[in-house]
Design a protein around this motif. Structure first.
Motif, PDB file in Angstrom:
ATOM      1  N   ALA A  88     -31.222  29.768 -40.939  1.00  0.00           N
ATOM      2  CA  ALA A  88     -30.321  30.913 -40.889  1.00  0.00           C
ATOM      3  C   ALA A  88     -28.869  30.534 -40.640  1.00  0.00           C
ATOM      4  N   SER A  89     -28.638  29.399 -39.970  1.00  0.00           N
ATOM      5  CA  SER A  89     -27.264  29.017 -39.614  1.00  0.00           C
ATOM      6  C   SER A  89     -26.661  27.989 -40.564  1.00  0.00           C
ATOM      7  N   GLY A  90     -27.517  27.217 -41.249  1.00  0.00           N
ATOM      8  CA  GLY A  90     -27.026  26.129 -42.090  1.00  0.00           C
ATOM      9  C   GLY A  90     -26.544  24.934 -41.310  1.00  0.00           C
ATOM     10  N   ALA A  91     -26.818  24.910 -39.995  1.00  0.00           N
ATOM     11  CA  ALA A  91     -26.348  23.825 -39.127  1.00  0.00           C
ATOM     12  C   ALA A  91     -27.495  22.869 -38.792  1.00  0.00           C
ATOM     13  N   GLU A  92     -27.130  21.705 -38.265  1.00  0.00           N
ATOM     14  CA  GLU A  92     -28.103  20.725 -37.797  1.00  0.00           C
ATOM     15  C   GLU A  92     -27.877  20.476 -36.301  1.00  0.00           C
ATOM     16  N   PRO A  93     -28.950  20.487 -35.506  1.00  0.00           N
ATOM     17  CA  PRO A  93     -28.776  20.265 -34.076  1.00  0.00           C
ATOM     18  C   PRO A  93     -28.682  18.786 -33.720  1.00  0.00           C
ATOM     19  N   GLN A  94     -28.056  18.506 -32.599  1.00  0.00           N
ATOM     20  CA  GLN A  94     -28.247  17.228 -31.941  1.00  0.00           C
ATOM     21  C   GLN A  94     -29.623  17.291 -31.267  1.00  0.00           C
ATOM     22  N   VAL A  95     -30.354  16.181 -31.274  1.00  0.00           N
ATOM     23  CA  VAL A  95     -31.730  16.184 -30.762  1.00  0.00           C
ATOM     24  C   VAL A  95     -31.824  15.243 -29.557  1.00  0.00           C
ATOM     25  N   ALA A  96     -32.378  15.769 -28.472  1.00  0.00           N
ATOM     26  CA  ALA A  96     -32.489  14.985 -27.239  1.00  0.00           C
ATOM     27  C   ALA A  96     -33.808  14.231 -27.131  1.00  0.00           C
ATOM     28  N   GLY A  97     -34.909  14.861 -27.567  1.00  0.00           N
ATOM     29  CA  GLY A  97     -36.228  14.288 -27.356  1.00  0.00           C
ATOM     30  C   GLY A  97     -36.667  13.334 -28.449  1.00  0.00           C
ATOM     31  N   LYS A  98     -37.858  12.764 -28.250  1.00  0.00           N
ATOM     32  CA  LYS A  98     -38.447  11.885 -29.248  1.00  0.00           C
ATOM     33  C   LYS A  98     -38.613  12.640 -30.566  1.00  0.00           C
ATOM     34  N   PRO A  99     -38.357  12.013 -31.723  1.00  0.00           N
ATOM     35  CA  PRO A  99     -38.178  10.588 -31.964  1.00  0.00           C
ATOM     36  C   PRO A  99     -36.758  10.064 -31.803  1.00  0.00           C
ATOM     37  N   ALA A 100     -35.795  10.896 -31.409  1.00  0.00           N
ATOM     38  CA  ALA A 100     -34.479  10.359 -31.078  1.00  0.00           C
ATOM     39  C   ALA A 100     -34.621   9.448 -29.863  1.00  0.00           C
ATOM     40  N   ALA A 101     -33.713   8.501 -29.732  1.00  0.00           N
ATOM     41  CA  ALA A 101     -33.833   7.487 -28.682  1.00  0.00           C
ATOM     42  C   ALA A 101     -33.350   7.972 -27.317  1.00  0.00           C
ATOM     43  N   ALA A 153     -24.160  32.440 -32.399  1.00  0.00           N
ATOM     44  CA  ALA A 153     -23.333  31.520 -31.623  1.00  0.00           C
ATOM     45  C   ALA A 153     -23.020  30.257 -32.408  1.00  0.00           C
ATOM     46  N   ILE A 154     -24.018  29.703 -33.071  1.00  0.00           N
ATOM     47  CA  ILE A 154     -23.819  28.463 -33.823  1.00  0.00           C
ATOM     48  C   ILE A 154     -22.898  28.689 -35.015  1.00  0.00           C
ATOM     49  N   ARG A 155     -23.063  29.813 -35.697  1.00  0.00           N
ATOM     50  CA  ARG A 155     -22.149  30.145 -36.802  1.00  0.00           C
ATOM     51  C   ARG A 155     -20.711  30.298 -36.303  1.00  0.00           C
ATOM     52  N   GLY A 156     -20.573  30.693 -35.044  1.00  0.00           N
ATOM     53  CA  GLY A 156     -19.245  30.849 -34.465  1.00  0.00           C
ATOM     54  C   GLY A 156     -18.638  29.560 -33.952  1.00  0.00           C
ATOM     55  N   GLY A 157     -19.356  28.442 -34.134  1.00  0.00           N
ATOM     56  CA  GLY A 157     -18.814  27.147 -33.749  1.00  0.00           C
ATOM     57  C   GLY A 157     -19.397  26.544 -32.495  1.00  0.00           C
ATOM     58  N   ALA A 158     -20.427  27.153 -31.902  1.00  0.00           N
ATOM     59  CA  ALA A 158     -21.027  26.613 -30.681  1.00  0.00           C
ATOM     60  C   ALA A 158     -21.753  25.298 -30.967  1.00  0.00           C
ATOM     61  N   LEU A 159     -21.653  24.371 -30.046  1.00  0.00           N
ATOM     62  CA  LEU A 159     -22.418  23.129 -30.083  1.00  0.00           C
ATOM     63  C   LEU A 159     -23.902  23.479 -29.974  1.00  0.00           C
ATOM     64  N   TRP A 160     -24.752  22.774 -30.733  1.00  0.00           N
ATOM     65  CA  TRP A 160     -26.187  23.085 -30.739  1.00  0.00           C
ATOM     66  C   TRP A 160     -26.979  21.831 -30.407  1.00  0.00           C
ATOM     67  N   VAL A 161     -27.768  21.915 -29.333  1.00  0.00           N
ATOM     68  CA  VAL A 161     -28.659  20.829 -28.932  1.00  0.00           C
ATOM     69  C   VAL A 161     -30.087  21.349 -28.908  1.00  0.00           C
TER      70      VAL A 161
END
Length: 334
Positions: free
Chosen positions: A179-192, A143-151
Motif C-alpha cells: 500500500a505504501s510502495g516503501a521498503e522497511p529497514q529490518v531488525a530481525g533475522k535474516p538481517a544481521a 505515516a510512511i507515505r508522509g515520510g516517516a522512517l519505517w522499521v
C-alpha cells in the motif's frame, strides 16, 4: 579440551521455537545440552524474531522449561528495532507502534515517544501482534507515505503455532509495503542486526537454529558459523535445494550435535554412503556401515553432491538400506 563442535565457540546464539522447544514442550535433550554448554564456559544468548513478548516473559518461559535463562540472556527483534530507531531519531521523537505493548515499552526505554496517529509520527515500527487490524495498518501506511522512517522487527512470512504455520509479521509488513510502495529497514533475522547485538563482546559465536531462511541466512549475513538442527521448520528436501546464502556449516539431528566432532557434522562424503549424479538427479547407495549416525550422514553426503552448482534433481535410492534412509528423511518417492 574435548575436540567437539562446542569447543570451537564461546557463545551460542540460539533460536527458540523449533530449536529449543515446540509449542509448550521442550525438545528432548535441548535443555540438557544448553546447561552442559554453560558448564563448559560457553554461554547461550536466546535470540528470537518474535517481538510480541518482553525479554523477561521469554526468560520466564525458558526457565520454566529447564533452560538457564535470565532477562539479560534474551535478545528480541523488538529490542533491535527500537535501538535502530533511537540511532536515527532525536530524543523524544514520536514513533507510531504497530505491535504489542512489549514493543512500545522498548521504544519508550530508548527515550522515544509512542503515538497512535500518523500525523504525529516521525517513524513507524512494526512487529507482530495477533490484534493488529486494518486501522493500525492503514495508519502506518499514511505515516510512511508522509515520510516517516519505517522499521520492521522482522519479515517472517509465517509464525509457527500448534495449529501449523499462521501469518507472521512479514505477512503484515507485505500489506504495508504494497500500500505504501516503501521498503522497511529490518531488525530481525535474516538481517544481521539482531544477531550482532546478541553476540555482544563474544568473538566466536555459533548460530543455532531450525530455519534456513531466518537463522541460517542470518548467520551467513553476520559472517558466523551455523548449525542447522532438524527439529523444526526446515527439512531435508529444503536443505538440498538451498542457495548458498541459506546453507549451514553444520547439520545435526538436534542439539546433541554440539558434542560431535565438527568434521562429522559438515556436509561432505560420509562413511557407508556414496552419492552419484546422473541425468535423473542424485542416487544414494550404501548401507551406512561404519557411521554412528547413518541417516544424517546420508543427508550430509547428499548436500555435498547437491551443492555443486547444479540443480539436484530427484533423489533416489539404490538398495533397501538407502531407500529406508530416504523415507526417514522425508523423501517418500525414494
Amino acid at each position: 579440551m574435548t575436540d567437539d563442535l562446542l569447543s570451537r565457540f564461546d557463545v551460542l546464539l540460539a533460536d527458540l521455537d523449533g530449536t529449543l522447544y515446540r509449542g509448550p514442550d521442550p525438545i528432548p535433550g535441548a535443555a540438557e545440552a544448553i546447561r552442559a554448554a554453560g558448564e563448559r564456559g560457553v554461554s547461550t544468548v536466546y535470540v528470537t524474531n518474535n517481538a510480541s513478548r518482553s525479554p523477561a516473559d521469554v526468560a520466564t518461559q525458558l526457565a520454566g522449561l529447564g533452560f538457564p535463562a535470565g532477562d539479560g540472556d534474551v535478545r528480541t527483534s523488538s529490542q533491535a528495532g527500537a535501538t535502530m530507531l533511537a540511532e536515527q531519531l532525536p530524543s523524544g521523537a514520536a514513533v507510531l507502534v504497530v505491535g504489542t505493548a512489549a514493543l512500545a515499552d522498548e521504544v519508550r526505554v530508548r527515550g522515544l515517544t509512542v503515538v497512535d496517529a500518523a500525523a504525529e509520527a516521525a517513524a513507524v515500527v512494526q512487529g507482530h501482534s495477533p490484534d493488529t487490524g486494518w486501522r493500525e495498518l492503514a495508519e502506518a501506511v499514511v505515516a510512511i507515505r508522509g515520510g516517516a522512517l519505517w522499521v520492521a522487527t522482522n519479515v517472517d512470512r509465517t509464525l509457527p503455532t500448534e495449529r501449523g504455520p499462521l501469518p507472521g509479521n512479514g505477512a503484515m509488513v507485505q500489506v504495508v509495503r504494497t500500500a505504501s510502495g516503501a521498503e522497511p529497514q529490518v531488525a530481525g533475522k535474516p538481517a544481521a542486526r539482531l544477531l550482532r547485538e546478541a553476540q555482544g563482546d563474544h568473538v566466536r559465536p555459533l548460530v543455532v537454529g531450525d530455519r534456513l531462511d531466518t537463522d541460517i541466512e542470518g548467520a551467513n549475513a553476520l559472517g558466523a558459523p551455523s548449525l542447522l538442527v532438524l527439529t523444526g521448520v526446515s527439512d531435508a528436501a529444503e536443505l538440498l535445494t538451498a542457495p548458498p546464502e541459506l546453507r549451514p556449516d553444520y547439520i545435526g539431528a538436534d542439539l546433541a550435535a554440539l558434542t560431535r566432532r565438527p568434521d562429522e557434522l559438515s556436509p561432505g562424503p560420509r562413511p557407508g554412503w556414496t552419492v552419484q549424479r546422473d541425468a535423473a538427479g542424485l542416487l544414494l547407495t550404501g548401507t551406512g556401515d561404519g557411521s554412528a549416525d547413518p541417516v544424517h550422514d546420508a543427508l550430509r553426503a547428499l548436500c555435498a553432491a547437491a551443492w555443486d552448482g547444479r540443480p539436484p534433481g530427484g533423489v533416489r535410492a539404490d538398495g533397501d538400506a538407502a531407500a529406508s534412509v530416504l523415507r526417514e528423511l522425508g523423501f517418500t518417492g525414494g
